[in-house]
Design a protein around this motif. Structure first.
Motif, PDB file in Angstrom:
ATOM      1  N   ARG A   1      -4.829  -1.657   5.362  1.00 26.71           N
ATOM      2  CA  ARG A   1      -4.678  -3.132   5.745  1.00 26.71           C
ATOM      3  C   ARG A   1      -3.412  -3.385   6.445  1.00 26.71           C
ATOM      4  NH1 ARG A   1      -2.134  -7.765   4.314  1.00 26.71           N
ATOM      5  NH2 ARG A   1      -3.275  -9.679   4.380  1.00 26.71           N
ATOM      6  N   THR A   2      -2.316  -2.849   5.897  1.00 24.09           N
ATOM      7  CA  THR A   2      -0.970  -3.369   6.637  1.00 24.09           C
ATOM      8  C   THR A   2      -1.171  -2.784   8.291  1.00 24.09           C
ATOM      9  OG1 THR A   2       0.110  -2.701   4.696  1.00 24.09           O
ATOM     10  CG2 THR A   2       1.341  -2.466   6.799  1.00 24.09           C
ATOM     11  N   ALA A   3      -1.735  -1.471   8.471  1.00 26.80           N
ATOM     12  CA  ALA A   3      -2.008  -0.992   9.670  1.00 26.80           C
ATOM     13  C   ALA A   3      -2.823  -2.099  10.662  1.00 26.80           C
ATOM     14  CB  ALA A   3      -2.470   0.373   9.939  1.00 26.80           C
ATOM     15  N   SER A   4      -3.715  -2.635   9.931  1.00 26.70           N
ATOM     16  CA  SER A   4      -4.493  -3.476  10.828  1.00 26.70           C
ATOM     17  C   SER A   4      -3.886  -4.665  11.169  1.00 26.70           C
ATOM     18  CB  SER A   4      -5.900  -3.627   9.688  1.00 26.70           C
ATOM     19  OG  SER A   4      -7.007  -4.538  10.404  1.00 26.70           O
ATOM     20  N   VAL A   5      -3.207  -5.274  10.052  1.00 26.28           N
ATOM     21  CA  VAL A   5      -2.595  -6.469  10.601  1.00 26.28           C
ATOM     22  C   VAL A   5      -1.646  -6.276  11.827  1.00 26.28           C
ATOM     23  CG1 VAL A   5      -0.613  -8.113   9.439  1.00 26.28           C
ATOM     24  CG2 VAL A   5      -2.639  -7.397   8.260  1.00 26.28           C
ATOM     25  N   ILE A   6      -0.867  -5.128  11.445  1.00 27.60           N
ATOM     26  CA  ILE A   6       0.042  -4.738  12.324  1.00 27.60           C
ATOM     27  C   ILE A   6      -0.604  -4.604  13.904  1.00 27.60           C
ATOM     28  CG2 ILE A   6       1.616  -3.040  13.291  1.00 27.60           C
ATOM     29  CD1 ILE A   6       2.445  -2.666  10.462  1.00 27.60           C
ATOM     30  N   GLU A   7      -1.541  -3.868  13.960  1.00 24.69           N
ATOM     31  CA  GLU A   7      -2.419  -3.718  15.286  1.00 24.69           C
ATOM     32  C   GLU A   7      -3.000  -5.173  15.447  1.00 24.69           C
ATOM     33  OE1 GLU A   7      -4.696   0.505  14.739  1.00 24.69           O
ATOM     34  OE2 GLU A   7      -5.485  -1.190  13.686  1.00 24.69           O
TER      35      GLU A   7
ATOM     36  N   GLU B   1       0.956  -1.288  -0.009  1.00 25.71           N
ATOM     37  CA  GLU B   1       0.055  -0.341  -0.005  1.00 25.71           C
ATOM     38  C   GLU B   1       0.912   1.348   0.028  1.00 25.71           C
ATOM     39  OE1 GLU B   1      -3.892  -1.339   2.456  1.00 25.71           O
ATOM     40  OE2 GLU B   1      -2.163  -1.479   3.549  1.00 25.71           O
ATOM     41  N   LEU B   2       0.351   2.170  -0.668  1.00 22.42           N
ATOM     42  CA  LEU B   2       1.264   3.395  -0.791  1.00 22.42           C
ATOM     43  C   LEU B   2       1.036   4.210   0.378  1.00 22.42           C
ATOM     44  CD1 LEU B   2       0.278   4.493  -4.589  1.00 22.42           C
ATOM     45  CD2 LEU B   2       2.468   3.431  -3.677  1.00 22.42           C
ATOM     46  N   GLY B   3       1.881   5.464   0.486  1.00 18.93           N
ATOM     47  CA  GLY B   3       2.034   6.013   1.789  1.00 18.93           C
ATOM     48  C   GLY B   3       0.498   6.674   2.143  1.00 18.93           C
ATOM     49  N   PHE B   4       0.421   6.705   3.557  1.00 17.15           N
ATOM     50  CA  PHE B   4      -0.830   7.307   3.897  1.00 17.15           C
ATOM     51  C   PHE B   4      -2.201   6.263   3.609  1.00 17.15           C
ATOM     52  CE2 PHE B   4       1.467  11.200   4.811  1.00 17.15           C
ATOM     53  CZ  PHE B   4       1.855  10.999   6.347  1.00 17.15           C
ATOM     54  N   GLN B   5      -1.794   5.069   2.676  1.00 15.96           N
ATOM     55  CA  GLN B   5      -2.916   4.414   2.381  1.00 15.96           C
ATOM     56  C   GLN B   5      -2.721   2.744   3.047  1.00 15.96           C
ATOM     57  OE1 GLN B   5      -3.664   4.613  -1.825  1.00 15.96           O
ATOM     58  NE2 GLN B   5      -2.805   6.523  -2.040  1.00 15.96           N
TER      59      GLN B   5
ATOM     60  N   GLN C   1       5.668   3.473  10.869  1.00 17.26           N
ATOM     61  CA  GLN C   1       5.606   4.553  10.431  1.00 17.26           C
ATOM     62  C   GLN C   1       5.156   4.528   8.998  1.00 17.26           C
ATOM     63  OE1 GLN C   1       9.104   7.269   9.950  1.00 17.26           O
ATOM     64  NE2 GLN C   1       8.009   7.415   8.034  1.00 17.26           N
ATOM     65  N   PRO C   2       3.841   5.348   8.642  1.00 18.32           N
ATOM     66  CA  PRO C   2       3.670   5.367   7.170  1.00 18.32           C
ATOM     67  C   PRO C   2       4.410   6.297   6.186  1.00 18.32           C
ATOM     68  CG  PRO C   2       2.252   6.760   8.599  1.00 18.32           C
ATOM     69  CD  PRO C   2       3.302   6.176   9.398  1.00 18.32           C
ATOM     70  N   ASN C   3       4.507   6.253   4.989  1.00 19.81           N
ATOM     71  CA  ASN C   3       4.832   7.367   4.166  1.00 19.81           C
ATOM     72  C   ASN C   3       6.388   7.630   4.227  1.00 19.81           C
ATOM     73  OD1 ASN C   3       4.038   8.796   1.750  1.00 19.81           O
ATOM     74  ND2 ASN C   3       4.236  10.559   3.022  1.00 19.81           N
ATOM     75  N   GLU C   4       7.130   6.789   4.537  1.00 20.51           N
ATOM     76  CA  GLU C   4       8.502   7.227   4.703  1.00 20.51           C
ATOM     77  C   GLU C   4       9.047   7.644   3.286  1.00 20.51           C
ATOM     78  OE1 GLU C   4      12.690   6.970   3.583  1.00 20.51           O
ATOM     79  OE2 GLU C   4      11.394   5.510   2.817  1.00 20.51           O
ATOM     80  N   GLU C   5       8.457   7.322   2.217  1.00 15.99           N
ATOM     81  CA  GLU C   5       9.015   7.702   0.931  1.00 15.99           C
ATOM     82  C   GLU C   5       8.741   9.209   0.724  1.00 15.99           C
ATOM     83  OE1 GLU C   5      11.015   6.023  -1.154  1.00 15.99           O
ATOM     84  OE2 GLU C   5      10.499   4.089  -0.294  1.00 15.99           O
TER      85      GLU C   5
END
Length: 394
Positions: free
Chosen positions: A34-40, A27-31, A133-137
């Motif tokens: 799903r990634t955040a949900s898996v981590i949580e 998923e792109l930055g700030f999108q 952290q999101p959106n490192e790029e």
């Protein structure tokens, strides 16, 4: 540490499975929803309380015997707008989006470290703040800092690990001082007067101005700034014109300036200021106008010497005193620099380059992949660094 090493070895398959799941669902930055949900879900299953920051960022605390000191461990989450060209079974399921920089591995390693640290929290002499952290790029670190990631509790130091395909698998680089470059992103609009290529004297040609500008600014890094201060000026986009016999009204240029030293307004080098001076002069020479947009995307990443020594000691406990430990600098940039500018921080490179496995391809390439055998080593470095930091700080 031997018991922890054995435990981490037991988790290898789980860590690889996490990495492959993240890789298949980029998923792109700030999108990174799903990634955040898996981590949580993973952290909550460990008994940790999670919080969201900057939209998709995830933060959790592992509290040990005492509240202070607080060591932050950070992993980035975002993928890149690249069409994956690998043939792995876990290839990206999202067209045009790919984990081509190793962030999938970073998340998997930090989750593995979280599990081991939670299992050993009674031996922790401080607090570990886990930061995804999101959106490192595009410098999501600034958004996390504005949201308060370094506060409540206040962070005393930070550690990050980056998978690096240009280092041999199992090699680890820990370097004090500047390790990654600052990054200025520029956009130029050079405007002239359109016309017929058969009557160029009746037009004002922005193409010839653009060509000369591209060449002239290269003198900055070879004639105006010391060779001891690495600087690169690169053009990634040149756009203009509609037909071979038409002189266009406008040419657009985009690119980057990278440097391994502080380059703020008070810096004597200040490559961005020199760039703008030459650009305007060239455009004046060719009777064109020039509009420049310059955005400082990242500052240089500078490792704290003391924290780097602590990290080096921890790495030596993992690798042995002389095996696989090296130093490295790169002109590529990383927004972990925002943390290192505010608190003592160390950024470590973990080699994953193995020609036999085709994992020595440069980052941001459609065929980028990693040697998954190094993932447990990254977990070990996180865990060992935590215990070594608390040992030296408490």
């Amino acid at each position: 540490m031997q018991m922890l090493k054995a435990r981490i070895a037991e988790l290898k398959d789980d860590i690889i499975a996490l990495r492959r799941d993240f890789h298949a669902h980029p998923e792109l930055g700030f999108q990174e929803f799903r990634t955040a949900s898996v981590i949580e879900q993973y952290l909550q299953a460990l008994g940790l309380t999670t919080a969201r920051m900057a939209g998709t960022g995830v933060v959790a605390l592992i509290e040990g015997q005492q509240e202070k000191p607080v060591l932050m461990l950070r992993a980035d989450m975002d993928a890149l707008p690249i069409c994956e060209a690998t043939e792995v079974d876990y290839c990206s399921c999202t067209e045009g989006v790919m984990h081509a920089c190793g962030h999938d591995a970073h998340m998997a390693m930090l989750l593995g470290a979280a599990k081991v640290l939670v299992e050993n929290r009674d031996n922790l002499r401080g607090t570990v703040k886990l930061v995804f952290q999101p959106n490192e790029e595009i410098n999501g670190a600034r958004d996390m800092i504005r949201a308060g990631v370094l506060e409540d509790p206040r962070v005393d130091a930070a550690l990050g690990i980056h998978i690096w395909s240009q280092l041999p698998s199992g090699t680890v680089a820990a370097t004090p001082g500047p390790v990654m470059g600052g990054l200025d992103v520029f956009k130029l609009a050079i405007r002239g007067k359109g016309g017929h290529t058969g009557f160029p004297e009746e037009a004002v040609d922005p193409v010839i101005a653009a060509g000369n500008l591209i060449m002239a600014v290269q003198a900055i890094q070879t004639r105006e700034i010391s060779n001891l201060h690495p600087t690169t000026i690169m053009f990634g986009k040149v756009e203009g014109g509609t037909k071979s016999n038409i002189i266009p009204e406008e040419v657009l240029l985009e690119g980057t300036i990278r440097y391994l030293y502080p380059a703020g307004p008070d810096s004597p080098e200040h490559p961005a200021q020199r760039f703008q001076r030459i650009a305007h002069s060239i455009c004046d020479t060719y009777r064109c106008t020039c509009e420049i947009n310059m955005d400082r995307e990242n500052i240089p990443l500078i490792n704290d010497p003391r924290l780097t020594r602590i990290a080096t000691e921890a790495i030596s406990q993992v690798l042995g005193p002389t095996e696989g430990l090296t130093t490295m600098q790169t002109i590529a940039s990383e927004d972990f620099a925002e943390y290192s500018a505010r608190i003592p921080a160390a950024f470590i490179f973990l080699g994953c380059g193995n020609p036999d496995k085709k994992t020595d391809i440069a980052h941001h390439n459609p065929e980028f992949n990693i040697d998954e055998d190094v993932l447990p080593l990254g977990v070990e470095i996180f865990v060992s660094s935590v215990f070594t930091f608390f040992q030296h700080t408490v």
